[in-house]
Write a protein that holds these residues in place. Structure first.
Motif, PDB file in Angstrom:
ATOM      1  N   GLU A 138      -7.215 123.474  34.229  1.00 18.24           N
ATOM      2  CA  GLU A 138      -6.374 122.631  33.625  1.00 18.24           C
ATOM      3  C   GLU A 138      -4.994 122.763  34.329  1.00 18.24           C
ATOM      4  O   GLU A 138      -4.676 123.472  35.462  1.00 18.24           O
ATOM      5  CB  GLU A 138      -5.832 123.483  32.473  1.00 18.24           C
ATOM      6  CG  GLU A 138      -4.652 122.709  31.521  1.00 18.24           C
ATOM      7  CD  GLU A 138      -4.742 123.007  30.150  1.00 18.24           C
ATOM      8  OE1 GLU A 138      -3.819 122.412  29.176  1.00 18.24           O
ATOM      9  OE2 GLU A 138      -5.163 123.810  29.675  1.00 18.24           O
ATOM     10  N   HIS A 139      -4.349 121.461  34.418  1.00 17.37           N
ATOM     11  CA  HIS A 139      -3.211 121.363  35.256  1.00 17.37           C
ATOM     12  C   HIS A 139      -2.332 120.283  34.553  1.00 17.37           C
ATOM     13  O   HIS A 139      -2.857 119.399  33.929  1.00 17.37           O
ATOM     14  CB  HIS A 139      -3.502 121.112  36.736  1.00 17.37           C
ATOM     15  CG  HIS A 139      -4.224 119.529  36.667  1.00 17.37           C
ATOM     16  ND1 HIS A 139      -3.609 118.398  36.912  1.00 17.37           N
ATOM     17  CD2 HIS A 139      -5.588 119.422  36.880  1.00 17.37           C
ATOM     18  CE1 HIS A 139      -4.492 117.391  36.915  1.00 17.37           C
ATOM     19  NE2 HIS A 139      -5.538 117.806  36.898  1.00 17.37           N
ATOM     20  N   GLY A 140      -0.991 120.351  34.932  1.00 12.43           N
ATOM     21  CA  GLY A 140      -0.201 119.426  34.223  1.00 12.43           C
ATOM     22  C   GLY A 140       1.285 120.071  34.323  1.00 12.43           C
ATOM     23  O   GLY A 140       1.517 120.825  34.825  1.00 12.43           O
ATOM     24  N   PRO A 141       2.261 119.285  33.755  1.00 15.01           N
ATOM     25  CA  PRO A 141       3.508 119.590  33.660  1.00 15.01           C
ATOM     26  C   PRO A 141       3.545 121.124  32.979  1.00 15.01           C
ATOM     27  O   PRO A 141       2.752 121.338  32.143  1.00 15.01           O
ATOM     28  CB  PRO A 141       4.263 118.723  32.786  1.00 15.01           C
ATOM     29  CG  PRO A 141       3.562 117.376  32.771  1.00 15.01           C
ATOM     30  CD  PRO A 141       2.050 117.972  33.158  1.00 15.01           C
TER      31      PRO A 141
ATOM     32  N   LEU B 120       1.700 125.225  28.987  1.00 16.12           N
ATOM     33  CA  LEU B 120       2.181 126.553  28.540  1.00 16.12           C
ATOM     34  C   LEU B 120       2.315 126.247  26.927  1.00 16.12           C
ATOM     35  O   LEU B 120       2.015 127.435  26.307  1.00 16.12           O
ATOM     36  CB  LEU B 120       3.427 127.087  29.065  1.00 16.12           C
ATOM     37  CG  LEU B 120       3.213 127.637  30.608  1.00 16.12           C
ATOM     38  CD1 LEU B 120       4.496 128.232  30.969  1.00 16.12           C
ATOM     39  CD2 LEU B 120       1.966 128.481  30.819  1.00 16.12           C
ATOM     40  N   ASN B 121       2.862 125.097  26.440  1.00 15.56           N
ATOM     41  CA  ASN B 121       3.128 125.048  25.152  1.00 15.56           C
ATOM     42  C   ASN B 121       1.908 124.408  24.380  1.00 15.56           C
ATOM     43  O   ASN B 121       1.858 124.495  23.065  1.00 15.56           O
ATOM     44  CB  ASN B 121       4.411 124.268  24.942  1.00 15.56           C
ATOM     45  CG  ASN B 121       5.611 124.969  25.376  1.00 15.56           C
ATOM     46  OD1 ASN B 121       5.678 126.225  25.302  1.00 15.56           O
ATOM     47  ND2 ASN B 121       6.686 124.171  26.052  1.00 15.56           N
TER      48      ASN B 121
ATOM     49  N   TYR C 152      -9.617 128.676  28.122  1.00 16.87           N
ATOM     50  CA  TYR C 152      -9.008 129.937  29.148  1.00 16.87           C
ATOM     51  C   TYR C 152      -7.838 129.854  29.315  1.00 16.87           C
ATOM     52  O   TYR C 152      -6.823 131.056  29.402  1.00 16.87           O
ATOM     53  CB  TYR C 152      -9.672 129.594  30.678  1.00 16.87           C
ATOM     54  CG  TYR C 152      -9.349 130.615  31.704  1.00 16.87           C
ATOM     55  CD1 TYR C 152      -9.829 131.927  31.356  1.00 16.87           C
ATOM     56  CD2 TYR C 152      -8.343 130.320  32.776  1.00 16.87           C
ATOM     57  CE1 TYR C 152      -9.489 132.919  32.514  1.00 16.87           C
ATOM     58  CE2 TYR C 152      -7.912 131.639  33.458  1.00 16.87           C
ATOM     59  CZ  TYR C 152      -8.559 132.624  33.309  1.00 16.87           C
ATOM     60  OH  TYR C 152      -8.181 133.711  34.376  1.00 16.87           O
ATOM     61  N   THR C 153      -6.995 128.724  29.432  1.00 19.59           N
ATOM     62  CA  THR C 153      -5.769 128.908  29.418  1.00 19.59           C
ATOM     63  C   THR C 153      -4.925 129.474  27.919  1.00 19.59           C
ATOM     64  O   THR C 153      -3.857 130.390  28.109  1.00 19.59           O
ATOM     65  CB  THR C 153      -5.037 127.372  29.441  1.00 19.59           C
ATOM     66  OG1 THR C 153      -5.517 126.611  30.670  1.00 19.59           O
ATOM     67  CG2 THR C 153      -3.537 127.369  29.553  1.00 19.59           C
ATOM     68  N   ARG C 154      -5.626 129.064  26.786  1.00 19.72           N
ATOM     69  CA  ARG C 154      -5.189 129.598  25.803  1.00 19.72           C
ATOM     70  C   ARG C 154      -5.446 131.255  25.699  1.00 19.72           C
ATOM     71  O   ARG C 154      -4.715 132.194  25.307  1.00 19.72           O
ATOM     72  CB  ARG C 154      -6.010 129.041  24.499  1.00 19.72           C
ATOM     73  CG  ARG C 154      -5.580 127.628  24.349  1.00 19.72           C
ATOM     74  CD  ARG C 154      -5.802 127.103  22.927  1.00 19.72           C
ATOM     75  NE  ARG C 154      -7.283 127.161  22.492  1.00 19.72           N
ATOM     76  CZ  ARG C 154      -8.079 125.989  22.728  1.00 19.72           C
ATOM     77  NH1 ARG C 154      -7.527 124.962  23.410  1.00 19.72           N
ATOM     78  NH2 ARG C 154      -9.248 126.041  22.429  1.00 19.72           N
ATOM     79  N   GLN C 155      -6.453 131.688  26.384  1.00 17.70           N
ATOM     80  CA  GLN C 155      -6.911 132.934  26.438  1.00 17.70           C
ATOM     81  C   GLN C 155      -5.768 133.942  27.361  1.00 17.70           C
ATOM     82  O   GLN C 155      -5.338 134.785  27.069  1.00 17.70           O
ATOM     83  CB  GLN C 155      -8.349 133.229  27.294  1.00 17.70           C
ATOM     84  CG  GLN C 155      -8.767 134.673  27.023  1.00 17.70           C
ATOM     85  CD  GLN C 155      -9.336 134.830  25.678  1.00 17.70           C
ATOM     86  OE1 GLN C 155      -9.399 133.863  24.888  1.00 17.70           O
ATOM     87  NE2 GLN C 155      -9.769 136.086  25.454  1.00 17.70           N
ATOM     88  N   LEU C 156      -5.341 133.095  28.434  1.00 20.30           N
ATOM     89  CA  LEU C 156      -4.511 133.701  29.290  1.00 20.30           C
ATOM     90  C   LEU C 156      -2.821 134.063  28.172  1.00 20.30           C
ATOM     91  O   LEU C 156      -2.428 134.944  28.542  1.00 20.30           O
ATOM     92  CB  LEU C 156      -4.130 132.878  30.326  1.00 20.30           C
ATOM     93  CG  LEU C 156      -4.990 132.842  31.706  1.00 20.30           C
ATOM     94  CD1 LEU C 156      -4.421 131.941  32.688  1.00 20.30           C
ATOM     95  CD2 LEU C 156      -5.185 134.294  32.253  1.00 20.30           C
TER      96      LEU C 156
END
Length: 365
Positions: free
Chosen positions: A242-245, A250-251, A257-261
């Protein structure tokens, strides 16, 4: 989060489809695959992910520091518009420190234990500039002040082992920015720093960005990422998932996986509860980071006599004398610690916390 700087036309770093592998007995083991990364002057980009996801290996490849077993391939690998495919060590040395500064996460292992801090800064400056001797001394002190080190004249004469962990980290950052590189790659640059000094370092990085320098930040501290990054790339098992602003990732993360982090970020509400497991679940529902996953872990009770003092320290003190200069590291520190009690000693980096612990353990006189 700081305000994004207007993006220049030519990126400082422009990489397409980067793959990194290491030769072994059974062929090449791929650790990074298909990574795209572009960083413009004045921009801050963060790489996040769990340990072993490929972040630090990627950072080393960007400055030509991977060992001979590494196999690095990319469709495009440009620094300041120059194709660096096939560069030799001499060409990389001309870039490291001058155009790209690199802050490793292990300050004690990165600083030469046999060299004084002043010599390390002088070596960093001398590799790419020809300052007069008098100006070199002045510049070294300026660098230490810029990274929040008080009394820089004394620190310049000390060895790395004579500094606290936070002071060593700041000195290491100083060697990386000594020649004002256009791009700074910082691998966990604030891990060993207290909140006050961390703020100073982040403000310094913001000042450099305002002057057009770029930052590639590798960090597990999502609060720091949110504070300083414009964009964020999330790495899992060598791939960007995942990538982006930064505000969007983060929001409102899209990838499980990002939600897991985010779920694994400790909060006041999560204290005493198990955080998210290392591997993401098969189906990732909407996650509220502060929601506990498992009940508190019960520990077996044991009899404790709170009246029994296991430690009684009175008027601890420690002075360092070097070249006729005396520095009081610890002065009149007293405390008691009862059986079953936990005592916290807090303060800025260099305030004497570790020295107190070493005195109590008899490691220093």
């Amino acid at each position: 989060m700081s305000q994004p700087t207007p993006i220049a036309a030519t990126p400082l770093l422009d990489i397409r489809n980067l793959s990194i592998g290491f030769r072994g007995r059974h062929g090449i083991h791929q650790v990074v695959q298909g990574l795209d990364l572009t960083i413009h002057p004045g921009e801050s980009v963060a790489l996040v992910g769990e340990s072993g996801s490929g972040k630090s290996v990627t950072a080393r490849a960007l400055v030509g520091l991977n060992d001979s077993a590494a196999v690095i391939e990319a469709e495009r690998f440009h620094i300041d518009g120059v194709d660096v495919h096939g560069w030799n060590e001499r060409q990389w040395r001309a870039v490291r420190g001058a155009r790209i500064g690199f802050v490793l996460q292990d300050a004690l292992g990165s600083l030469d234990p046999l060299a004084r801090i002043g010599s390390l800064l002088g070596e960093a400056l001398g590799a790419h500039t020809q300052l007069p001797r008098a100006r070199t001394g002045e510049r070294r002190a300026q660098i230490l002040r810029a990274v929040g080190i008080a009394d820089p004249e004394q620190r310049l004469s000390q060895y790395p082992h004579q500094l606290s962990g936070g002071l060593r980290q700041r000195a290491l950052i100083g060697t990386a920015i000594a020649n004002d590189p256009g791009l700074l790659i910082a691998d966990e640059p604030t891990t060993a720093l207290d909140a006050t000094v961390q703020r100073q370092i982040l403000e310094l990085l913001d000042q450099r960005r305002a002057l057009g320098s770029a930052l590639l930040l590798i960090s597990h501290d999502l609060a720091v990422v949110n504070r300083i990054a414009d964009r964020v790339l999330v790495m899992q098992a060598g791939r960007v998932v995942e990538h982006g602003p930064v505000a969007q990732v983060l929001n409102a993360p899209r990838h499980p996986y990002t939600r897991q982090l985010l779920q694994a970020v400790p909060t006041a509400a999560s204290r005493g509860f198990r955080l998210a497991p290392a591997s993401p679940p098969v189906a990732a529902p909407a996650i509220t980071p502060a929601t506990p996953r498992l009940p508190r872990i019960a520990l077996p009770a044991k009899h404790i006599d709170p009246a029994r003092h296991v430690l009684n320290a009175q008027a601890l003190g420690k002075r360092y004398v070097q070249r006729g200069h005396t520095r009081q590291a610890v002065d009149e520190v007293s405390f008691t610690l009862a059986a079953g009690e936990t005592l916290g000693i807090v303060g800025e980096s260099g305030s004497g916390k570790s020295t107190v612990a070493r005195i109590v353990l008899g490691l220093i006189e």
